[in-house]
Scaffold this motif. Structure first.
Motif, short mmCIF file in Angstrom:
data_model
loop_
_atom_site.label_atom_id
_atom_site.label_comp_id
_atom_site.label_asym_id
_atom_site.label_seq_id
_atom_site.Cartn_x
_atom_site.Cartn_y
_atom_site.Cartn_z
N LEU A 50 -0.79 5.29 -49.92
CA LEU A 50 -2.18 5.27 -49.43
C LEU A 50 -2.91 6.52 -49.88
CD1 LEU A 50 -1.59 3.97 -45.79
CD2 LEU A 50 -2.12 2.66 -47.85
N ASP A 51 -4.20 6.40 -50.05
CA ASP A 51 -5.05 7.53 -50.42
C ASP A 51 -5.61 8.19 -49.17
OD1 ASP A 51 -4.72 7.01 -53.13
OD2 ASP A 51 -6.43 5.66 -53.21
N ARG A 60 0.95 15.96 -45.67
CA ARG A 60 1.92 14.94 -46.10
C ARG A 60 1.21 13.70 -46.63
NH1 ARG A 60 7.55 16.07 -44.56
NH2 ARG A 60 7.37 18.06 -43.52
N ASP A 61 1.71 13.16 -47.75
CA ASP A 61 1.21 11.89 -48.26
C ASP A 61 1.69 10.77 -47.33
OD1 ASP A 61 -0.04 13.00 -50.48
OD2 ASP A 61 1.77 12.88 -51.70
N VAL A 62 0.90 9.71 -47.27
CA VAL A 62 1.18 8.59 -46.37
C VAL A 62 1.45 7.34 -47.19
CG1 VAL A 62 0.24 7.17 -44.50
CG2 VAL A 62 -0.32 9.61 -44.61
N ALA A 63 2.37 6.53 -46.72
CA ALA A 63 2.69 5.26 -47.39
C ALA A 63 2.96 4.19 -46.35
CB ALA A 63 3.91 5.43 -48.28
N ALA A 75 4.74 5.53 -42.95
CA ALA A 75 5.65 6.65 -43.13
C ALA A 75 4.94 7.80 -43.84
CB ALA A 75 6.85 6.21 -43.96
N ILE A 76 5.53 8.97 -43.72
CA ILE A 76 5.03 10.13 -44.46
C ILE A 76 6.08 10.56 -45.47
CG2 ILE A 76 3.36 10.98 -42.75
CD1 ILE A 76 5.53 12.90 -41.72
N GLU A 77 5.59 11.11 -46.57
CA GLU A 77 6.46 11.61 -47.62
C GLU A 77 7.03 12.96 -47.18
OE1 GLU A 77 7.02 10.01 -50.53
OE2 GLU A 77 5.38 8.58 -50.63
N THR A 78 8.21 13.25 -47.67
CA THR A 78 8.81 14.56 -47.42
C THR A 78 8.46 15.49 -48.58
OG1 THR A 78 10.87 14.00 -48.51
CG2 THR A 78 10.72 13.53 -46.14
N HIS A 79 8.76 16.75 -48.43
CA HIS A 79 8.51 17.71 -49.50
C HIS A 79 9.70 17.84 -50.43
CE1 HIS A 79 4.68 18.84 -47.87
NE2 HIS A 79 5.23 19.10 -46.69
N ASP A 83 14.49 10.71 -47.94
CA ASP A 83 13.81 9.46 -47.60
C ASP A 83 12.51 9.76 -46.87
OD1 ASP A 83 15.78 7.90 -48.70
OD2 ASP A 83 16.84 7.58 -46.81
N LEU A 84 11.62 8.79 -46.90
CA LEU A 84 10.38 8.89 -46.14
C LEU A 84 10.68 8.95 -44.65
CD1 LEU A 84 8.74 6.06 -48.15
CD2 LEU A 84 7.85 8.36 -48.10
N ILE A 85 9.79 9.52 -43.89
CA ILE A 85 9.93 9.60 -42.44
C ILE A 85 9.05 8.52 -41.82
CG2 ILE A 85 9.60 11.01 -40.38
CD1 ILE A 85 9.89 13.48 -42.30
N VAL A 86 9.67 7.50 -41.23
CA VAL A 86 8.92 6.41 -40.61
C VAL A 86 8.35 6.89 -39.29
CG1 VAL A 86 9.06 4.09 -39.63
CG2 VAL A 86 10.28 4.63 -41.76
N LEU A 87 7.04 6.70 -39.13
CA LEU A 87 6.36 7.11 -37.89
C LEU A 87 6.21 5.98 -36.89
CD1 LEU A 87 3.47 9.20 -39.49
CD2 LEU A 87 5.65 10.04 -38.56
N ALA A 88 5.96 4.77 -37.40
CA ALA A 88 5.71 3.64 -36.50
C ALA A 88 5.87 2.32 -37.24
CB ALA A 88 4.31 3.74 -35.92
N TYR A 89 6.20 1.28 -36.48
CA TYR A 89 6.30 -0.08 -36.99
C TYR A 89 5.19 -0.91 -36.38
CZ TYR A 89 10.93 1.05 -38.73
OH TYR A 89 11.97 1.62 -39.41
N LEU A 90 4.64 -1.81 -37.19
CA LEU A 90 3.58 -2.69 -36.68
C LEU A 90 4.14 -3.72 -35.70
CD1 LEU A 90 0.69 -3.70 -36.63
CD2 LEU A 90 1.15 -4.98 -38.71
N GLY A 91 5.26 -4.33 -36.03
CA GLY A 91 5.84 -5.35 -35.16
C GLY A 91 5.03 -6.63 -35.18
#
Length: 157
Positions: A50-51, A60-63, A75-79, A83-91
């Motif tokens: 995502l932009d 952090r970049d977002v995807a 998720a957010i990208e790491t430095h 692996d990416l860090i998942v923040l939340a699931y839509l469900g």
């Protein structure tokens, strides 16, 4: 891992439908398909950069991540190369919610509202059946463009 967006007509309908779905989601979010990949291994999954940045993680970049078992996650990208860090699931009841629902999901996290999403991956379906996956994504299957027939040549004297 086979990650690509180059999907040929010879590949399974599920991959072509997923590419169409990703295209619709990307368009709704205002990003191009050059920001996306599809992993053809089981479970089939996709990545969409995502932009944007989230207020809580401004550096952090977002995807968006999608897979055939859990649907969408942000998720957010790491430095590093972790692996990416998942923040939340839509469900929800489907792995393929309408693209406008994915845009709302992203918007809620921009507002730091976590009431519409979950922290644990939802079990929406089992992975592995490409035919079942194709059925769930069928509405997004691109219609092949009509090929103009070449004019027949006659050999009349």
């Amino acid at each position: 891992m086979t990650a690509s967006l180059d999907i040929s007509l010879q590949q399974h309908t599920a991959y072509r439908a997923l590419r169409g779905y990703l295209s619709a989601v990307a368009a709704e979010l205002g990003v191009g398909l050059e920001s996306a990949t599809i992993d053809h291994t089981t479970p089939v999954s996709a990545y969409l950069a995502l932009d944007t940045r989230l207020p809580r993680y401004p550096d952090r970049d977002v995807a968006l991540l999608w897979d055939e078992k859990h649907g969408w996650a942000i998720a957010i990208e790491t430095h590093s190369s972790e692996d990416l860090i998942v923040l939340a699931y839509l469900g929800g009841p489907t792995i393929a919610p309408a693209p406008r629902n994915i845009a709302r999901f992203v918007d809620t996290l921009h507002r730091d509202d976590r009431t519409v999403c979950g922290a644990a991956p939802p079990a929406i379906r089992s992975a592995g059946s490409l035919d079942d996956l194709a059925t769930q994504l069928l509405a997004y299957l691109p219609v092949p463009s009509a090929v103009e027939p070449s004019p027949e040549r006659s050999c009349q004297p």
